[in-house]
Design an enzyme around this catalytic site. Structure first.
Site, short mmCIF file in Angstrom:
data_model
loop_
_atom_site.label_atom_id
_atom_site.label_comp_id
_atom_site.label_asym_id
_atom_site.label_seq_id
_atom_site.Cartn_x
_atom_site.Cartn_y
_atom_site.Cartn_z
CG ASP A 177 -1.84 -1.20 1.26
OD1 ASP A 177 -1.62 -2.15 0.49
OD2 ASP A 177 -2.77 -1.20 2.08
CD GLU B 110 -1.03 -6.12 8.72
OE1 GLU B 110 -1.19 -5.53 9.83
OE2 GLU B 110 -1.60 -5.76 7.67
C1 GLC Z 1 -3.01 -4.47 3.78
C2 GLC Z 1 -1.87 -5.00 2.92
C3 GLC Z 1 -2.44 -5.86 1.81
C4 GLC Z 1 -3.30 -6.98 2.42
C5 GLC Z 1 -4.34 -6.41 3.38
C6 GLC Z 1 -5.05 -7.50 4.18
O1 GLC Z 1 -3.84 -3.63 3.08
O2 GLC Z 1 -1.10 -3.96 2.40
O3 GLC Z 1 -1.42 -6.41 1.02
O4 GLC Z 1 -3.92 -7.71 1.41
O5 GLC Z 1 -3.75 -5.55 4.30
O6 GLC Z 1 -4.12 -8.29 4.87
#
Ligand code: GLC
Length: 430
Positions: A163, A395
């Site tokens: 992102d 994460e």
């Molecule tokens: C964030 C990450 C993305 C992922 C999402 C859910 O937005 O950048 O890559 O898919 O979280 O985990």
């Protein structure tokens, strides 16, 4: 430090906690919705618990396909607990409520891995999956190919799955923030703001959503006219590899469908050129490219190392790329940081501006092992294992200290542990 035995159990618990029956959440709380590439990675982990459940996950994901062929980045199923931005902000008008953009196409590659572990029991379901994959991959070429570089563009940073990567800053600076109604971010209820995108970035993200929504999501038009466009080496490598995996599956299940096989082969040829065009002689790596200014972005990100995964290692650049890898490996304790630790904008804690993400590690590691870069592959795998042993299934992780960051109990971190980190080490369950 946790032992591999207790981590194995813990990984399974994480998957169970985030399982919603036929689809999974990235993690409960922070992300109460189904995400595209998270689901694909979740399936890799589910197959260690129940193969049927793994197939169900990918079938559910593919079933959200739009009539134009896109498989979207978020599916709003069940109770999505006020997730922001929710379905009314996207307003895509689809039968299954979804967002209006896509995410990295790893699904075909995962389907191939699942098939190798145990084919889907309903062969008609498999045909349906393959036809959907052909349409999605073809959609990318119609709606996201940059005709100049032949790489795959993103029209929103969220599309890349990475992102707030620094590589997008230049493109994001061009986005004029629209008049937005006041909004409350839900992510900051769950995670410290120092580990998440800033308010200004968020305003720009929502401005881009508004641009698509106001025009009713004409994807090919957005591919050429979105206020934000960047060519992403990640998307390009993921799609190239996914096309190679799809051809294998088509030859196995639908060999008479020569049109689809020829179509996907022609996309492979185009994307191979696209990948080579992303070579940036100034920084000696494959990098992002700005299609508006028609110039490369001069920084190395983790996606630069996906060339082996995309089977694009047989060129003169491979040695230079490995030098880049070793340079970075000497600067951090844990590989692979999402962004170059020697760059002035590196931030060890903030999301995609530095931290380590296990899904990227998994894909880079696979590619490295496939082409015989065993030592470097093992460095990535071992670092991934040590991070989980030190900090559990977060994460993302600080590449210097190893601290766990962002959401806890993350599905894809647990999946990648079961599927790759633990298996390759041959720890087994005992
Ligand atoms: C964030 C990450 C993305 C992922 C999402 C859910 O937005 O950048 O890559 O898919 O979280 O985990």
């Amino acid at each position: 430090m946790a032992t591999s035995n207790s981590l194995y159990q813990r990984a399974i618990d994480v998957l169970k906690q985030n399982d919603r029956g036929t689809y999974s959440l990235p993690t409960h709380g922070l992300y109460p919705v189904q995400f595209n590439w998270d689901s694909a990675f979740a399936a890799l982990g589910y197959r260690f618990i129940n193969q049927h459940r793994a197939w169900q996950e990918v079938m559910q994901l593919a079933s959200s396909q739009w009539p134009d062929g896109m498989i979207p980045h978020i599916m709003f199923r069940g109770d999505h607990d006020g997730y922001f931005p929710g379905p009314d902000i996207w307003n895509t008008g689809q039968f299954i409520e979804t967002s209006g953009i896509t995410q990295p196409p790893v699904l075909a590659s995962v389907v191939r891995q699942l098939d190798e572990a145990g084919p889907y029991r309903d062969v008609n379901g498999m045909y349906d999956m393959l036809r959907r994959l052909v349409r999605w991959h073809d959609w990318f070429m119609k709606a996201r190919l940059d005709p100049q570089s032949l790489g795959i563009q993103i029209i929103h940073p969220w599309e890349s799955g990475r992102d707030n990567l620094t590589d997008w800053d230049q493109g994001m600076a061009r986005v004029e923030i629209a008049d937005l109604p006041p909004y409350t971010r839900r992510d900051l209820d769950h995670v410290d703001s120092s580990q998440r995108p800033t308010k200004e970035q968020y305003d720009r993200y929502l401005t881009l959503v508004k641009f698509g929504r106001d025009r009713h999501w004409p994807q090919a038009y957005l591919g050429q006219n979105s206020p934000f466009r960047m060519v992403d080496p990640g998307m390009t490598a993921f799609l190239l590899r996914a096309n190679r995996d799809l051809i294998v599956l088509l030859n196995k299940y639908l060999p008479e469908d020569t049109d689809s096989i020829a179509l996907i082969q022609s996309h492979i040829n185009t994307l191979e050129l696209g990948w080579l065009n992303l070579w940036n002689p100034k920084v000696q790596a494959y990098t992002a490219y700005d299609p508006v200014l028609q110039q490369p972005i001069d920084s190395v990100s983790a996606a630069s190392f996906l060339s082996c995964y995309a089977s694009m290692h047989n060129d003169l650049h491979h040695g230079h790329l490995m030098d880049q890898f070793d340079r970075i490996a000497n600067k951090v304790k844990f590989m692979v940081p999402s962004f170059d630790p020697e760059h002035a904008d590196f931030d060890a804690k903030r999301y995609w501006r530095g931290p380590v993400w296990h899904v990227i590690n998994n894909r880079i590691g696979l590619g490295f092992s496939e082409v015989g870069e065993h030592e470097r592959a093992e460095r990535i795998r071992k670092d991934s294992e040590d991070l989980i042993a030190q900090s559990s299934f977060y994460e993302y992780f600080n590449p210097i200290t190893g601290d766990g960051l962002g959401g806890k109990d993350f599905t894809w971190t647990a999946s990648v542990y079961l599927d790759w980190v633990m298996q390759e080490a041959d720890h087994g369950q005992d």
